[in-house]
Design a protein around this motif. Structure first.
Motif, PDB file in Angstrom:
ATOM      1  N   GLU A  32      47.233  56.080  86.010  1.00 35.78           N
ATOM      2  CA  GLU A  32      47.977  55.018  85.715  1.00 35.78           C
ATOM      3  C   GLU A  32      48.389  54.327  87.098  1.00 35.78           C
ATOM      4  OE1 GLU A  32      51.079  56.427  83.705  1.00 35.78           O
ATOM      5  OE2 GLU A  32      50.039  56.273  81.721  1.00 35.78           O
ATOM      6  N   GLU A  56      39.870  45.313  89.654  1.00 37.50           N
ATOM      7  CA  GLU A  56      38.959  45.681  88.642  1.00 37.50           C
ATOM      8  C   GLU A  56      37.517  45.660  89.165  1.00 37.50           C
ATOM      9  OE1 GLU A  56      41.396  45.451  84.791  1.00 37.50           O
ATOM     10  OE2 GLU A  56      40.119  43.829  85.228  1.00 37.50           O
ATOM     11  N   ARG A  61      35.672  50.484  86.602  1.00 36.04           N
ATOM     12  CA  ARG A  61      36.356  51.725  85.386  1.00 36.04           C
ATOM     13  C   ARG A  61      35.202  52.330  85.084  1.00 36.04           C
ATOM     14  NH1 ARG A  61      41.353  49.904  83.111  1.00 36.04           N
ATOM     15  NH2 ARG A  61      41.981  47.991  83.985  1.00 36.04           N
ATOM     16  N   ASP A  65      37.914  55.871  84.551  1.00 33.47           N
ATOM     17  CA  ASP A  65      38.902  54.891  83.873  1.00 33.47           C
ATOM     18  C   ASP A  65      40.323  54.906  84.306  1.00 33.47           C
ATOM     19  OD1 ASP A  65      39.305  52.763  82.280  1.00 33.47           O
ATOM     20  OD2 ASP A  65      39.736  53.888  80.575  1.00 33.47           O
ATOM     21  N   TYR A  66      40.943  53.835  84.530  1.00 33.34           N
ATOM     22  CA  TYR A  66      42.391  53.719  84.699  1.00 33.34           C
ATOM     23  C   TYR A  66      43.065  52.856  84.064  1.00 33.34           C
ATOM     24  CZ  TYR A  66      40.392  49.930  87.960  1.00 33.34           C
ATOM     25  OH  TYR A  66      39.829  49.006  88.358  1.00 33.34           O
ATOM     26  N   GLU A  67      44.257  52.873  84.124  1.00 33.36           N
ATOM     27  CA  GLU A  67      45.280  51.756  83.589  1.00 33.36           C
ATOM     28  C   GLU A  67      45.847  50.943  84.766  1.00 33.36           C
ATOM     29  OE1 GLU A  67      49.406  51.468  81.415  1.00 33.36           O
ATOM     30  OE2 GLU A  67      47.976  52.856  80.535  1.00 33.36           O
ATOM     31  N   GLU A  69      48.355  47.921  86.237  1.00 36.25           N
ATOM     32  CA  GLU A  69      49.487  46.874  86.127  1.00 36.25           C
ATOM     33  C   GLU A  69      49.693  46.280  87.466  1.00 36.25           C
ATOM     34  OE1 GLU A  69      54.149  46.767  85.420  1.00 36.25           O
ATOM     35  OE2 GLU A  69      53.142  48.537  84.505  1.00 36.25           O
TER      36      GLU A  69
END
Length: 154
Positions: A32, A56, A61, A65-67, A69
Motif C-alpha cells: 500500500e 502507474e 502493476r 500489484d500495489y495500491e 494513493e
C-alpha cells in the motif's frame, strides 16, 4: 515490493519545475503506497490524478500489484519537511517539544537547522503581584520537537 527510493526519486523528478513538493512516501509490507505532496498554493485534485497515472506508467502493476494513493499532506497534519515550515511562515503553529511542553505562536523563521516562533506568554516580573503578557521568540532545532502543526481556526 516497490522500491521506495526509486519511487521517491521518480516523484521528485516529476514535481521538479512545478509548484508542488514531496512531503513523504510510505510503502507498507502489503504494497500500500501513500504519496503526500504539498504546495505553496493549494493541491489540485487533477494534479494528484495526473501524478498517479504517471507513477502507474513508470511502475507497472504487472510484476507486483500495489495500491496507490496520491494526495495532499493535509492541513492539520504535522510538518515533515522544511518546505512546509517555509510555506507557513507568518501563520500560527502549535509546537510540541520533546520535553512535553506545548507552544503556540507565529512561525517567524525556518532556517537550515532550526525554526523560530514568536509567542505571547504570561510572566511575572520580579516583585510584581500579577503576571503580564510578553512577546518572546522561541527557537527549536527541527529534531528537538515531536510535532509542529498549523493551527486551523474557523
Amino acid at each position: 515490493m516497490i522500491d521506495k527510493k526509486a519511487l521517491e526519486q521518480f516523484i521528485e523528478k516529476e514535481l521538479d519545475g512545478t509548484q508542488y513538493f514531496l512531503v513523504g512516501v510510505s510503502v507498507s509490507t502489503s504494497n500500500e503506497i501513500k504519496v503526500d505532496i504539498d504546495s505553496f498554493e493549494s493541491v489540485d485534485i487533477d494534479f494528484c490524478v495526473s501524478l498517479t497515472r504517471r507513477i502507474e506508467e513508470e511502475f507497472p502493476r504487472e510484476p507486483e500489484d500495489y495500491e496507490l494513493e496520491v494526495g495532499s499532506a493535509g492541513l492539520t497534519a504535522p510538518f515533515r519537511v522544511r518546505k512546509q515550515y517555509e510555506k507557513n511562515l507568518g501563520n500560527e503553529v502549535e509546537v510540541l517539544a520533546r520535553d512535553g511542553k506545548k507552544y503556540t505562536g507565529i512561525l517567524a523563521e525556518a532556517g537550515e537547522e532550526e525554526f523560530a516562533i514568536v509567542a505571547t506568554v504570561k510572566e511575572r516580573p520580579e516583585g510584581a503581584k500579577r503576571p503580564v503578557e510578553v512577546t518572546k521568540e522561541f527557537k527549536f532545532p527541527y529534531d528537538a520537537v515531536n510535532s509542529v502543526k498549523y493551527v486551523f481556526k474557523f
